[in-house]
Write a protein that holds these residues in place. Structure first.
Motif, PDB file in Angstrom:
ATOM      1  N   ARG A   1     -86.929 -51.598  -1.952  1.00 26.31           N
ATOM      2  CA  ARG A   1     -86.822 -50.198  -1.511  1.00 26.31           C
ATOM      3  C   ARG A   1     -88.098 -49.713  -0.818  1.00 26.31           C
ATOM      4  O   ARG A   1     -88.052 -49.179   0.284  1.00 26.31           O
ATOM      5  CB  ARG A   1     -86.503 -49.301  -2.712  1.00 26.31           C
ATOM      6  CG  ARG A   1     -86.365 -47.852  -2.358  1.00 26.31           C
ATOM      7  CD  ARG A   1     -85.136 -47.605  -1.514  1.00 26.31           C
ATOM      8  NE  ARG A   1     -85.063 -46.194  -1.176  1.00 26.31           N
ATOM      9  CZ  ARG A   1     -84.680 -45.753   0.005  1.00 26.31           C
ATOM     10  NH1 ARG A   1     -84.295 -46.587   0.930  1.00 26.31           N
ATOM     11  NH2 ARG A   1     -84.659 -44.470   0.247  1.00 26.31           N
TER      12      ARG A   1
ATOM     13  N   GLU B   1     -81.663 -49.916   1.723  1.00 21.78           N
ATOM     14  CA  GLU B   1     -80.882 -48.832   1.130  1.00 21.78           C
ATOM     15  C   GLU B   1     -80.483 -49.195  -0.297  1.00 21.78           C
ATOM     16  O   GLU B   1     -80.356 -50.367  -0.650  1.00 21.78           O
ATOM     17  CB  GLU B   1     -79.637 -48.560   1.967  1.00 21.78           C
ATOM     18  CG  GLU B   1     -79.944 -48.061   3.368  1.00 21.78           C
ATOM     19  CD  GLU B   1     -80.687 -46.730   3.376  1.00 21.78           C
ATOM     20  OE1 GLU B   1     -80.383 -45.864   2.526  1.00 21.78           O
ATOM     21  OE2 GLU B   1     -81.574 -46.562   4.233  1.00 21.78           O
ATOM     22  N   GLN B   2     -80.248 -48.173  -1.102  1.00 19.66           N
ATOM     23  CA  GLN B   2     -79.909 -48.399  -2.502  1.00 19.66           C
ATOM     24  C   GLN B   2     -78.591 -49.143  -2.667  1.00 19.66           C
ATOM     25  O   GLN B   2     -78.444 -49.947  -3.585  1.00 19.66           O
ATOM     26  CB  GLN B   2     -79.888 -47.073  -3.255  1.00 19.66           C
ATOM     27  CG  GLN B   2     -81.274 -46.480  -3.384  1.00 19.66           C
ATOM     28  CD  GLN B   2     -81.295 -45.147  -4.093  1.00 19.66           C
ATOM     29  OE1 GLN B   2     -80.264 -44.607  -4.456  1.00 19.66           O
ATOM     30  NE2 GLN B   2     -82.489 -44.603  -4.273  1.00 19.66           N
TER      31      GLN B   2
END
Length: 171
Positions: A124, A130-131
């Motif tokens: 991250r 992106e998560q």
């Protein structure tokens, strides 16, 4: 799973596995080696692959684990920050030294985190992933990514505060 289906699935994943391995290992040759090793490992388990719920996720997990093993074996630090990253023009040498010193301390503190926290923080904060992508790679829920990232950042922040308080009292 037959040989043709195996080849189709492998070909569909090889670029993604390579990119992930390259992110972790940072060297093209090592990433290529890992991907080849992953293919061999998957081939050895070809009879079990049909029963797996998500072949793509399994291949990513195998890649992740093999990269971690490679990094540990070579004692390579995942968070390699070079001097050029923090060599800002126009910054006085003392500030530049302090910034490099701080980045080294942060790097060491991150290296002390458990593997899961290290990986999520790296993906991250360093890689900018992106998560959702992190959740898929790690095989966890998106909310778990948020919690893990929060815990990692909090631990680094707490250790950094303790470290700087210790250094402040030392002088």
């Amino acid at each position: 799973m037959d040989i043709l289906e195996f080849k189709i699935r492998i070909n569909g994943n090889k670029d993604r596995l390579y990119r992930f391995a390259k992110r972790m290992l940072r060297l093209r040759e090592e990433a290529e080696d890992i991907v080849q090793e992953v293919f061999v490992k998957l081939w050895q388990r070809i009879d079990e692959l049909d029963s797996m719920r998500n072949f793509d996720a399994y291949a990513m997990v195998v890649t992740k684990n093999m990269c971690i093993d490679r990094l540990r074996a070579k004692r390579v630090q995942i968070f390699e920050l070079d001097e050029e990253t923090y060599n800002y023009e126009g910054m006085n040498p003392e500030k530049n030294f302090d910034l490099c010193d701080s980045s080294e301390k942060v790097k060491l503190l991150i290296d002390e985190l458990p593997d899961k926290l290290q990986m999520v923080m790296h993906m991250r904060d360093i890689e900018g992933m992106e998560q959702d992508e992190i959740a898929e790679i790690m095989g966890i829920e998106k909310n778990d990514v948020k919690v893990t990232l929060c815990r990692a950042r909090k631990k680094v922040r707490e250790k950094l505060l303790v470290l700087y308080q210790y250094e402040k009292n030392e002088y």
